[in-house]
Motif scaffolding. Sequence first.
Motif, mmCIF file in Angstrom:
data_model
loop_
_atom_site.group_PDB
_atom_site.id
_atom_site.type_symbol
_atom_site.label_atom_id
_atom_site.label_comp_id
_atom_site.label_asym_id
_atom_site.label_seq_id
_atom_site.Cartn_x
_atom_site.Cartn_y
_atom_site.Cartn_z
ATOM 1 N N SER A 1 -71.821 67.111 75.908
ATOM 2 C CA SER A 1 -71.611 67.058 77.550
ATOM 3 C C SER A 1 -72.756 67.916 78.064
ATOM 4 C CB SER A 1 -70.559 67.251 78.405
ATOM 5 O OG SER A 1 -69.936 68.525 77.710
ATOM 6 N N GLY A 2 -73.356 68.964 77.452
ATOM 7 C CA GLY A 2 -74.716 69.273 78.436
ATOM 8 C C GLY A 2 -74.016 70.983 79.352
ATOM 9 N N THR A 3 -73.285 70.975 78.539
ATOM 10 C CA THR A 3 -71.725 72.497 79.107
ATOM 11 C C THR A 3 -71.930 73.134 78.356
ATOM 12 O OG1 THR A 3 -69.899 70.970 78.704
ATOM 13 C CG2 THR A 3 -70.616 70.617 81.120
ATOM 14 N N MET A 4 -72.047 74.165 77.475
ATOM 15 C CA MET A 4 -72.130 74.485 76.270
ATOM 16 C C MET A 4 -73.760 75.578 76.542
ATOM 17 S SD MET A 4 -72.182 75.081 72.057
ATOM 18 C CE MET A 4 -71.089 74.627 72.213
ATOM 19 N N THR A 5 -72.274 76.564 76.438
ATOM 20 C CA THR A 5 -73.436 77.875 77.513
ATOM 21 C C THR A 5 -74.049 78.964 75.797
ATOM 22 O OG1 THR A 5 -71.852 79.575 77.083
ATOM 23 C CG2 THR A 5 -72.544 78.162 79.304
ATOM 24 N N THR A 6 -75.189 79.668 76.684
ATOM 25 C CA THR A 6 -75.842 80.473 75.489
ATOM 26 C C THR A 6 -74.382 81.604 74.536
ATOM 27 O OG1 THR A 6 -76.427 81.701 77.189
ATOM 28 C CG2 THR A 6 -78.005 80.141 75.968
ATOM 29 N N GLY A 7 -73.941 81.823 75.658
ATOM 30 C CA GLY A 7 -72.417 82.850 75.565
ATOM 31 C C GLY A 7 -71.584 82.183 74.514
ATOM 32 N N ASP A 8 -71.547 80.921 74.590
ATOM 33 C CA ASP A 8 -69.690 79.971 73.850
ATOM 34 C C ASP A 8 -71.300 79.956 72.655
ATOM 35 O OD1 ASP A 8 -69.442 77.218 76.798
ATOM 36 O OD2 ASP A 8 -68.556 78.651 75.620
ATOM 37 N N PHE A 9 -72.154 79.414 72.009
ATOM 38 C CA PHE A 9 -73.025 79.109 71.108
ATOM 39 C C PHE A 9 -72.708 80.233 70.164
ATOM 40 C CE2 PHE A 9 -76.953 78.344 68.470
ATOM 41 C CZ PHE A 9 -76.275 77.666 67.373
ATOM 42 N N LYS A 10 -73.474 81.834 70.677
ATOM 43 C CA LYS A 10 -73.310 83.200 70.219
ATOM 44 C C LYS A 10 -72.008 83.374 69.500
ATOM 45 C CE LYS A 10 -76.796 85.232 73.076
ATOM 46 N NZ LYS A 10 -77.185 86.385 73.507
ATOM 47 N N GLY A 11 -70.829 82.595 70.526
ATOM 48 C CA GLY A 11 -69.589 83.408 69.214
ATOM 49 C C GLY A 11 -69.713 82.106 68.551
ATOM 50 N N LEU A 12 -69.683 81.077 68.733
ATOM 51 C CA LEU A 12 -69.617 80.041 67.590
ATOM 52 C C LEU A 12 -70.055 81.068 66.462
ATOM 53 C CD1 LEU A 12 -69.996 75.798 69.365
ATOM 54 C CD2 LEU A 12 -67.827 77.873 68.682
ATOM 55 N N LYS A 13 -71.648 80.340 66.366
ATOM 56 C CA LYS A 13 -72.093 81.509 65.157
ATOM 57 C C LYS A 13 -70.415 82.342 64.426
ATOM 58 C CE LYS A 13 -76.059 81.760 66.997
ATOM 59 N NZ LYS A 13 -77.870 82.071 66.951
ATOM 60 N N ILE A 14 -70.167 83.891 65.084
ATOM 61 C CA ILE A 14 -70.121 84.073 64.413
ATOM 62 C C ILE A 14 -68.955 84.181 64.038
ATOM 63 C CG2 ILE A 14 -68.101 86.458 65.220
ATOM 64 C CD1 ILE A 14 -70.302 86.896 67.169
ATOM 65 N N ILE A 15 -67.834 83.120 64.725
ATOM 66 C CA ILE A 15 -66.812 82.020 64.301
ATOM 67 C C ILE A 15 -66.433 81.304 62.898
ATOM 68 C CG2 ILE A 15 -64.893 80.289 64.422
ATOM 69 C CD1 ILE A 15 -65.130 81.375 67.454
ATOM 70 N N ILE A 16 -68.029 80.647 63.157
ATOM 71 C CA ILE A 16 -68.601 79.882 61.280
ATOM 72 C C ILE A 16 -68.838 80.700 61.216
ATOM 73 C CG2 ILE A 16 -70.312 78.019 61.165
ATOM 74 C CD1 ILE A 16 -70.455 76.917 63.637
ATOM 75 N N SER A 17 -70.018 81.493 60.338
ATOM 76 C CA SER A 17 -69.749 82.561 59.633
ATOM 77 C C SER A 17 -68.968 83.454 58.977
ATOM 78 C CB SER A 17 -71.128 83.670 60.213
ATOM 79 O OG SER A 17 -70.180 84.306 61.237
ATOM 80 N N GLN A 18 -68.117 83.384 60.075
ATOM 81 C CA GLN A 18 -66.482 84.164 59.321
ATOM 82 C C GLN A 18 -65.780 83.565 58.441
ATOM 83 O OE1 GLN A 18 -65.186 86.461 62.768
ATOM 84 N NE2 GLN A 18 -66.492 88.559 62.476
ATOM 85 N N ARG A 19 -65.966 81.798 58.540
ATOM 86 C CA ARG A 19 -64.857 81.087 58.191
ATOM 87 C C ARG A 19 -65.375 80.207 57.199
ATOM 88 N NH1 ARG A 19 -61.981 78.455 63.581
ATOM 89 N NH2 ARG A 19 -60.983 80.317 64.404
#
Length: 218
Positions: free
Chosen positions: A200-218
Amino acid sequence: MTSVTTTCRDLSELTSAAQTACRLLFQECYKAGIDFIFITETYRSQARQNYLYEQGRTRPGQVVTWTRNSNHTSRRAWDIAVVPPRNLYDISILSKVGAIAKKLGIEWGGYWQAGNYDAPHFEIPSNWAMPKGYNLEGQVIVPSNSKLKVQLIVKDKPKEKDDETMRFTNPTTENAVRDYIKQAVDKGKIDKSWLDKFDSGTMTTGDFKGLKIIISQR
């Protein structure tokens, strides 16, 4: 008490409006390529104004002022000169500064009639306000001697903030980021709502940084 023979070149001795006007004038001169001018006098006590008026009249020397009533004493005027090796009062340079001053609502003594003519002199009326379309674009260095140049120091633009929406100029990069998020969704590492947010084009750079941390930890 300051001596009547002492010249004040301190910009802070002027009114707040005059300080702003002077900085704006020097900024616009700098932008016009005139970075070789400097302040020679700002505030003048009435005693000093009287002393200067007497020169060439009741006291020896060349006449340097035409009046006892100067806006130097009301802290709304300043004098400038041109950096050597040019003539200190090079009229071709002062005329260019005067033309810039006129656009800013600043009065130039070079426009005054013969007898009152004062090319190095600039002043503002008591109700001066910054004209529309102008602003101080950074820190303006106003020299008070001929060894310094006029400078305009503009701060760098702020770096990207975490709350800014992600933008891509390269489709390949955008597709790679989407595939990264989709794979994490398919593996159950993150919820599908994150992929929907990306699409939808509403993801922020902060969202993506957080996602990368979550993905790397799971």
